[in-house]
Design a protein around this motif. Structure first.
Motif, short mmCIF file in Angstrom:
data_model
loop_
_atom_site.label_atom_id
_atom_site.label_comp_id
_atom_site.label_asym_id
_atom_site.label_seq_id
_atom_site.Cartn_x
_atom_site.Cartn_y
_atom_site.Cartn_z
N PHE A 354 -22.91 32.33 12.15
CA PHE A 354 -21.98 32.80 11.13
C PHE A 354 -21.90 34.31 11.13
CE2 PHE A 354 -21.85 28.71 8.79
CZ PHE A 354 -20.52 28.72 8.42
N THR A 355 -23.05 34.96 11.16
CA THR A 355 -23.08 36.43 11.14
C THR A 355 -22.38 37.00 12.37
OG1 THR A 355 -25.18 36.40 9.93
CG2 THR A 355 -24.58 38.44 11.05
N SER A 357 -20.13 35.54 14.43
CA SER A 357 -18.70 35.25 14.48
C SER A 357 -17.93 36.11 13.50
CB SER A 357 -18.44 33.76 14.20
OG SER A 357 -18.75 32.97 15.32
N ILE A 358 -18.42 36.22 12.27
CA ILE A 358 -17.71 37.01 11.27
C ILE A 358 -17.73 38.49 11.64
CG2 ILE A 358 -17.75 37.75 8.86
CD1 ILE A 358 -18.70 34.93 8.15
N SER A 359 -18.87 38.98 12.11
CA SER A 359 -18.95 40.39 12.51
C SER A 359 -18.05 40.68 13.70
CB SER A 359 -20.41 40.75 12.85
OG SER A 359 -21.27 40.54 11.76
N SER A 361 -15.46 38.98 14.69
CA SER A 361 -14.06 38.79 14.33
C SER A 361 -13.53 39.97 13.52
CB SER A 361 -13.89 37.49 13.54
OG SER A 361 -14.33 36.38 14.30
N LEU A 362 -14.32 40.46 12.58
CA LEU A 362 -13.90 41.63 11.80
C LEU A 362 -13.77 42.86 12.69
CD1 LEU A 362 -15.99 41.19 8.53
CD2 LEU A 362 -13.51 40.98 8.76
N PHE A 493 -8.56 37.59 13.23
CA PHE A 493 -9.81 37.11 12.64
C PHE A 493 -9.88 35.58 12.69
CE2 PHE A 493 -12.34 35.50 9.14
CZ PHE A 493 -13.51 36.22 9.25
N CYS A 497 -12.70 33.93 15.11
CA CYS A 497 -13.84 33.33 14.41
C CYS A 497 -14.12 31.91 14.89
CB CYS A 497 -13.56 33.33 12.91
SG CYS A 497 -15.06 33.42 11.92
N THR A 513 -22.04 32.22 18.77
CA THR A 513 -20.92 32.24 17.82
C THR A 513 -20.78 30.86 17.19
OG1 THR A 513 -19.32 31.66 19.54
CG2 THR A 513 -19.73 34.00 19.18
N MET A 540 -12.40 27.37 6.22
CA MET A 540 -12.11 28.78 6.44
C MET A 540 -10.72 28.94 7.08
SD MET A 540 -14.41 31.59 8.46
CE MET A 540 -14.34 30.65 9.99
#
Length: 564
Positions: A354-355, A357-359, A361-362, A493, A497, A513, A540
């Motif tokens: 999660f960390t 993929s979100i990082s 993607s952002l 994103f 993600c 990821t 999401m």
């Protein structure tokens, strides 16, 4: 004082070298490195050894068969939805279009898991309904036909978008003239609409075929357990059994995937060759045919299709995530949230995924926004003869299958970087670069569309008033393109993600990821955990799509894919 702008236009001198460097790093260098390795492997005689391997030809055959029938299924399904929602007086078009787009926005490995949970003897949903086949019955999706079917479901929205765009460009006055001349709806459809919509249908079919050729998630989930390999999954297994000749072998296999993609696009051009599809008249709003008494049946068919391809698989996914283990019947006494607790609070790997993929993607979404604002400005405002070439080069990585891009970046960054001596391979940075390369075109398109809608006289007036480029960028350009920029960030994103194909070859310990985590959970036998993580990903995706939907009226035409 040195001038910072070129004479004759309002762009700073550093902008062209910046755009050229970005496109070379993200597109030209990786693909050139892949080509060099492939040629080197061929000159050393390794290609002959690879091409005599029966496994390669079986993988090629499986890729062709699944991609072809997946394309056929996508054309039938997406074409039917495009025709009905665009040309006929169907109620609830916006909701149907939005729901029909969801399968292509959901990661392919999640699509595969949801359909596995909906079919076969171990289906939690079918057991809860008392409809499960006897234990020991084969899982029908672990087959060539199962892979092709899900290819069709995954890529039908691509055909829908392409054909719908063509239908909206039809000449309304020509259709009305045919009607006034006494032509029936069927005659108008047969002699005017279908021939003129052939380019959109052919383009959608070609895009669907190319997408099927490069798809990794579906054949990995459905094919590997049944020893059915396609070219992308064969590349993955080659890396799993790494040896001295692996780079050369995967370069050749990647070239084969690229050639198949090019052939698919070339066939589209061949289909359209020698035909003139120019239209004269008002366009942009398709004529609507009344179905009268047939409308109820058409609407029922459309909603039933949505139930089968979306509602039932997602329901099965939720049911599998609530069961204590794969195959256990779901009822009030067995339902549990253990899988979600495990995913969210106990599994360190999923928290890491999660960390990451979100990082990633952002970072990709906002980093690409800065790059694409400058690139889009140059492409639209420069008037340079090189602008179309650079625009085409920017599109290439997105047009190629993700597995090919991943191999190209591995080859480019496998050795330590010159001077600094640092290797990016096996780090999260190579995944970030891959995302930049793969989604560059996705970020660029909305920004370019917004720039084309801005009147250049606004910026020119500011320039004549003495505003430099940075001032014009912050005070005029950025505020005007802000809605499209926001859509660009959300689209990138959303796609990044849920990505698997690129990161499947690039991840290492600590850089998993979400796509990799879902695949690894399923591969290790933790189907309920994989289902729970997939449900969270679907939620999401839906949330992000709803945000885009609320922004749709403020965005340039074409930015939100499912909108007209």
């Amino acid at each position: 004082m040195m001038r910072v702008q070129n004479r004759g236009n309002s762009q700073p001198r550093w902008l062209f070298p910046f755009v050229l460097t970005v496109i070379c790093l993200l597109s030209v260098l990786p693909l050139a490195r892949l080509a060099v390795t492939g040629i080197s492997s061929a000159l050393q005689g390794r290609m002959g050894e690879l091409l005599t391997d029966a496994v390669v030809w079986h993988a090629l055959y499986n890729t062709l068969v699944t991609s072809f029938w997946g394309m056929v299924a996508a054309v039938i399904l997406g074409g039917a939805f495009a025709l009905l929602l665009t040309l006929f007086d169907i109620r609830g078009k916006a909701a149907l279009g939005f729901l029909f787009m969801l399968p292509t926005m959901i990661p392919p490995q999640v699509t595969a898991l949801s359909w596995i949970g909906m079919t076969g003897p171990s289906s939690t949903l079918l057991k809860a309904l008392g409809l499960a086949p006897p234990l020991g019955s084969p899982q029908p999706l672990y087959s060539i036909g199962g892979i092709a079917l899900l290819f069709g479901v995954q890529n039908a929205p691509l055909v829908f978008l392409s054909l719908r765009a063509g239908l909206l460009a039809l000449p309304r006055d020509g259709i009305e003239a045919a009607r006034l001349s006494g032509a029936s709806s069927w005659q108008v459809m047969k002699h005017i609409i279908l021939p003129l919509s052939l380019p959109g249908l052919a383009a959608g079919a070609a895009i669907a075929f190319v997408s099927c050729v490069g798809n990794f998630g579906i054949p990995a989930i459905l094919g590997i357990p049944a020893s059915i390999y396609t070219l992308p999954t064969l590349i993955y297994t080659k890396f799993a059994t790494f040896n001295a000749g692996t780079f050369g072998e995967v370069s050749v296999l990647s070239a084969m995937i690229g050639i198949l993609s090019i052939i698919g696009l070339a066939v589209e051009g061949r289909v359209l060759r020698g035909r003139d599809y120019r239209v004269i008249g008002l366009t942009g709003q398709a004529a609507v045919f009344r179905m009268n008494g047939w409308r109820w049946f058409a609407e029922l068919g459309l909603w039933l299709t949505i139930v089968v391809i979306l509602v039932m698989p997602v329901t099965a996914l939720v049911a599998s995530s609530l069961a204590p283990a794969y195959g256990v019947p779901l009822n009030l006494s067995t339902a549990t949230l253990h899988a979600y607790e495990e995913i969210l609070f106990r599994q360190s790997i999923t928290r890491t995924a999660f960390t990451n993929s979100i990082s990633l993607s952002l970072a990709t979404a906002f980093g690409l926004l800065v790059v694409t604002v400058l690139t889009g400005y140059f492409l639209v405002r420069s008037g340079s003869r090189l602008a179309p070439v650079l625009a085409a080069l920017a599109e290439i990585p997105y047009a190629l299958p993700g597995i090919v891009l991943a191999v190209a970046l591995i080859l480019l960054f496998a050795a330590p970087l010159p001077i600094v001596g640092i290797s990016l391979y096996g780090t999260i940075w190579i995944i970030l670069i891959a995302y930049f390369s793969s989604f560059f075109a996705v970020s660029l398109k909305p920004v370019v569309s917004a720039f084309r809608q801005i009147d250049p006289s606004l910026e020119e007036a500011a320039r004549l008033a003495g505003a430099d480029f940075c001032r014009r960028l912050t005070d005029i350009i950025v505020p005007l393109i802000a809605p499209a920029a926001g859509a660009s960030v959300i689209l990138v994103f959303l796609i990044a993600c849920n990505e698997l194909t690129v990161s499947a070859l690039l991840w290492s310990a600590g850089t998993q990821t979400l796509g990799v985590a879902i695949y690894n959970l399923d591969d290790s036998g933790s189907f309920n955990l994989a289902s729970a993580l997939s449900v969270l990903v679907v939620l999401m995706v839906v949330a992000m799509m709803l945000v885009l939907e609320t922004m749709a009226n403020r965005l340039p035409k074409g930015v939100v894919p499912w909108r007209s």
